[in-house]
Design an enzyme around this catalytic site. Structure first.
Site, PDB file in Angstrom:
ATOM      1  N   ILE A  31      45.778  34.930  41.049  1.00  0.00           N
ATOM      2  CA  ILE A  31      45.803  34.881  39.477  1.00  0.00           C
ATOM      3  C   ILE A  31      47.234  34.442  38.970  1.00  0.00           C
ATOM      4  CG2 ILE A  31      46.099  37.324  38.997  1.00  0.00           C
ATOM      5  CD1 ILE A  31      43.582  36.878  37.084  1.00  0.00           C
ATOM      6  N   ASN A  68      52.147  42.196  51.945  1.00  0.00           N
ATOM      7  CA  ASN A  68      52.637  43.462  51.335  1.00  0.00           C
ATOM      8  C   ASN A  68      51.809  44.713  52.000  1.00  0.00           C
ATOM      9  OD1 ASN A  68      54.646  41.911  50.075  1.00  0.00           O
ATOM     10  ND2 ASN A  68      53.125  41.523  48.314  1.00  0.00           N
ATOM     11  N   HIS A  75      45.230  41.849  52.376  1.00  0.00           N
ATOM     12  CA  HIS A  75      45.358  40.341  51.992  1.00  0.00           C
ATOM     13  C   HIS A  75      46.509  39.835  52.637  1.00  0.00           C
ATOM     14  CE1 HIS A  75      46.953  42.620  48.726  1.00  0.00           C
ATOM     15  NE2 HIS A  75      47.848  42.052  48.328  1.00  0.00           N
TER      16      HIS A  75
HETATM   17  P1  5GP Z   1      49.968  42.599  46.586  1.00  0.00           P
HETATM   18  O1  5GP Z   1      51.124  42.829  45.523  1.00  0.00           O
HETATM   19  O2  5GP Z   1      49.104  43.676  46.638  1.00  0.00           O
HETATM   20  O3  5GP Z   1      50.389  41.930  47.743  1.00  0.00           O
HETATM   21  O4  5GP Z   1      49.303  41.461  45.880  1.00  0.00           O
HETATM   22  C1  5GP Z   1      48.240  41.371  44.941  1.00  0.00           C
HETATM   23  C2  5GP Z   1      47.824  40.162  44.413  1.00  0.00           C
HETATM   24  O5  5GP Z   1      46.878  40.198  43.977  1.00  0.00           O
HETATM   25  C3  5GP Z   1      48.820  39.651  43.604  1.00  0.00           C
HETATM   26  O6  5GP Z   1      49.696  38.587  43.883  1.00  0.00           O
HETATM   27  C4  5GP Z   1      47.991  39.688  42.218  1.00  0.00           C
HETATM   28  O7  5GP Z   1      48.635  38.413  41.341  1.00  0.00           O
HETATM   29  C5  5GP Z   1      46.729  39.282  42.763  1.00  0.00           C
HETATM   30  N1  5GP Z   1      45.589  39.639  41.827  1.00  0.00           N
HETATM   31  C6  5GP Z   1      45.352  40.799  41.445  1.00  0.00           C
HETATM   32  N2  5GP Z   1      44.132  40.822  40.594  1.00  0.00           N
HETATM   33  C7  5GP Z   1      43.908  39.617  40.852  1.00  0.00           C
HETATM   34  C8  5GP Z   1      42.508  39.027  40.304  1.00  0.00           C
HETATM   35  O8  5GP Z   1      41.739  39.629  39.593  1.00  0.00           O
HETATM   36  N3  5GP Z   1      42.117  37.580  40.639  1.00  0.00           N
HETATM   37  C9  5GP Z   1      43.046  37.108  41.661  1.00  0.00           C
HETATM   38  N4  5GP Z   1      42.659  35.853  41.978  1.00  0.00           N
HETATM   39  N5  5GP Z   1      44.271  37.598  41.986  1.00  0.00           N
HETATM   40  C10 5GP Z   1      44.529  38.944  41.694  1.00  0.00           C
END
Ligand code: 5GP
Length: 117
Positions: free
Chosen positions: A29, A82, A95
């Site tokens: 997103i 991460n 992820h």
């Molecule tokens: P992290 O920081 O946990 O490695 O990454 C989480 C990722 O999930 C972030 O890049 C954030 O932009 C993405 N993200 C969080 N909420 C949503 C969502 O509701 N939809 C999508 N498509 N991405 C999300």
């Protein structure tokens, strides 16, 4: 239930690019590169440490397929996990970030210099 499980269940919309029985891939997103896709297991697995090797291999297979589908396979792309608090993991649902579509800045040069001293 994690926000990504809500995406899997279609409770939250996402721009999906790939799906099979075990994995889902969708555009981030808040993209940090021209192409920024997240590949996740459909099972709620908090992080890499709690993930079995077979699932890791399914996820990496999905990464390969998505990279090819998005035409990143020739020019290259970066895969980032991460993992945990110090890495800034925000969503506790494992992820893989796929980043590409441009020449990405190198992330190692400074660290390499520091560790050499
Ligand atoms: P992290 O920081 O946990 O490695 O990454 C989480 C990722 O999930 C972030 O890049 C954030 O932009 C993405 N993200 C969080 N909420 C949503 C969502 O509701 N939809 C999508 N498509 N991405 C999300």
């Amino acid at each position: 239930m994690t926000i990504f499980t809500k995406i899997i269940n279609h409770e939250i919309a996402a721009n999906r690019v790939y799906e099979d029985d075990f994995t889902l891939a969708f555009h981030d997103i808040d993209p940090q590169a021209p192409i920024h896709i997240l590949v996740i297991p459909k099972k709620e697995i908090a992080d890499l440490q709690s993930c079995d090797g077979e699932t890791v291999s399914y996820l990496l297979n999905a990464v390969q397929l998505v990279a090819k589908k998005m035409k990143l396979d020739e020019a290259g792309y970066r895969v980032v996990i991460n993992n945990g608090r110090d890495a800034g993991q925000e969503v506790e649902h494992l992820h893989f970030h796929i980043l590409g579509g441009t020449k990405l800045g190198h992330i190692h040069h400074q660290d390499r210099t520091k560790s050499a001293t």
